[in-house]
Write an enzyme that holds these catalytic residues in place. Structure first.
Site: not given
Lengths: 234, 234, 234, 234
Positions: B95, B97, B229
């Site tokens: 998490h 910001h 890839y």
């Protein structure tokens, strides 16, 4: 180490990408061609830049066949091979997803020639190829990307020896040059031009294109027969 | 030190956040799960990154109970616990910001799939969950945030094993993956996609979404059964 | 060295400004107050950050009189003095011309509360004081700037102990806190909020403000009587 | 080494450009004048900053004639010479293609005076000269660029001793000052003002100009006869 010199060139050029802020993680790749031997050295696929060494560069021929190296080459290798095969005067190719150039590619717009920074490197808008047709995508995608690039130049009547940068629509930028180092230089210049152009339109939505006399003046002083930028022989 | 290995994984992953420019001060947290032991290691709440050590990571079970550690765990711990309990194949959660992803969350908009950088990682728009209803906010807020995330995926019929990033409306991004390192990678990729998408709409307000054939091509070459890839086994 | 401790606090806090990218050259200043001695230490005017030392900090009383120090104090010293004199619970003040916060100040707009990053630090829009009236400008400008700040808080019925950051219209941001370190923290948070808010409006011109229940939840979990963010006693 | 002192000044000032983030590759150049000897030292053309030394600086007189040095001088040398010859109180000149200032130049707009950061350095909008007329371009382009700059100042009735920065339309910024170091300082300030102004208009398309009383207050406190910014004698 075989192909030592060209591997070192490719390695040095690849290592410039993170230093110039043009790549995140493993996004992006540089190749360097040895025209005499008919091969190019390219970044191995998905290997972090900090783990690269000259010997990890993969050697491939201009038909895209693996020639030497212990790792799988960049997934974009076929695009490089096609361009080397058809554009016989280039010695280096760069593909990145650099932020501002990629945003123009995603917007599927040519970058307008708004100023002398642009004209120092190109006399035309930076071309953006249309997204690929489905029939091509279903074929050999990376191989077809090479043709997507060349078709765009043919349609716009551009010379790859004069315009060394472009965008593939919805995808990202490609640049090239006589050497891998020059191709990397072009990638950084393209990113700078792309950022300035976004800001120019923000400041003045009807900003004028640079007029032809200024385009020619800036191009000629760097690239014309009487160029006077830089040192003799550089 | 108990839970040494998982604490070190969580520590290493947390320390990547400031290096990648994804956090200011103590904003953001990473956890790493040990499915065998039924626990995860998570950043302690409000401790600056430069003071973190592996032993300062806090051990919590999938019901959110403190298992081991001398510090209070991240205030977002209950969100992590809910996701680990219900999404049984994830091994790491992040998490942050981060600036651009948070701006999209604050704008309460899904991030449109504008290009191949996006399609290399997701076949759909990055989902943005609606802001939480008041009844949930008044309950156990962080616990409910986990359900806000899962409800969004259920409503949009998304699979957390394919889409490993999302936004909580008016709040900020969450990402996850099979490992904490992959979840951190996803946070950096999301921030890059979020920045490119803002710019794409600025350059062309009617920029087209990437067409399905290109979405599938880019997704399959990295994640499909015939992916080519990266290196074998990576 | 007299006033050694407070000079060191002011020095350390000033040195954070360039590290956090909040200042160019000598733009910006931090002061730290010693309430017991009735003085504050502040950056000398126009001295580059790399030449600062604790002993170069200037000691001034809350009426703005020079108490100790061989250099002229910051040109904004009277603003700091006024705020320390009237807002008796603050221990540090920061003034910068950080890019995004200054742009909002120049736009003479409050920064809307668009998300939880904002609500973690403030329950209201970041206030922007109107530009100063000419009568005040012709008086003691920096002294009056202090009253411009306090009048704005009075007019909007804000408490300086809860809202520790603001903008002076057409000018730039001021922040404060119980310590100089907290005031610097607030300057960096304000800059981050200011940048996210510009982007939020760009992505969604009708982006909603955060709703009251979420504002309260985020504020209370960090600052309420039952706050659970961070470690005990921090 | 002849002209040792002025070469060192020019060298030191040139080396600040990459440190301040104002140049990419070899874009940009600084010169430093020695009025007593009637010459200036300027960056050699196209040489990377990391390869510069004091002795590589080229010595040129105010008529643009090469006086001393083994390398070709900057391609913009004639512009510097014209300005030194006619603006007799300047001791340093800088030309860059810094991102935000160049974007305003490409937009062919003056930068409005939106705040005190601007007024601390100028009392007027930063002027943008119109793109050069074709007749001038076909002549000695760099020499004419000097007149383009001076004509702009004459038309706007500006004094080069008060306004030390400007934009050449469709091209890029020029700055100057009593010393090369001051000219470099002005280039960084211009870039900061240019970035803030773009953002200010984005946040508030009808943002007001700073009012005359505030312009005068900020200008006078730094530059007036009773200036009180900085230390005595600085």
């Amino acid at each position: 180490m075989k192909y030592k010199e060209i591997r070192e060139q490719a390695y040095e050029a690849n290592m410039q990408l993170p230093k110039l802020g043009l790549v995140l993680f493993t996004f992006g790749n540089v190749s360097a061609a040895d025209r005499g031997q008919g091969i190019f050295a390219i970044k191995p696929s998905g290997v972090p830049y900090e783990e690269l060494t000259p010997s990890s560069m993969v050697i491939v021929d201009f038909d895209g066949n693996l020639v030497d190296g212990g790792l799988r080459p960049s997934s974009d290798t076929q695009t490089h091979a096609v361009l080397y095969k058809h554009w016989t005067e280039i010695g280096g190719i760069v593909h990145t997803h650099s932020t501002y150039a990629t945003a123009w590619a995603q917007a599927v717009r040519d970058i307008p020639i708004f100023g002398t920074t642009h004209a120092d490197h190109n006399t035309v808008d930076i071309p953006c190829a249309p997204p690929m047709e489905d029939a091509r995508i279903e074929g050999n995608y990376e191989y077809q990307t090479g043709f997507q690039i060349m078709d765009c130049f043919a349609a716009k009547k551009l010379d790859y020896r004069e315009v060394e940068m472009m965008l593939v629509g919805n995808h990202a930028p490609f640049t090239w040059g006589k050497t891998a180092a020059k191709a990397v230089y072009n990638s950084a210049v393209l990113e700078a031009i792309a950022k300035m152009a976004v800001l120019t339109e923000q400041i003045n939505p009807s900003a004028p294109r640079l007029k032809p006399s200024l385009i020619q003046k800036h191009w000629q002083r760097k690239h014309g027969s009487d160029a006077y930028y830089g040192q003799e022989g550089c």
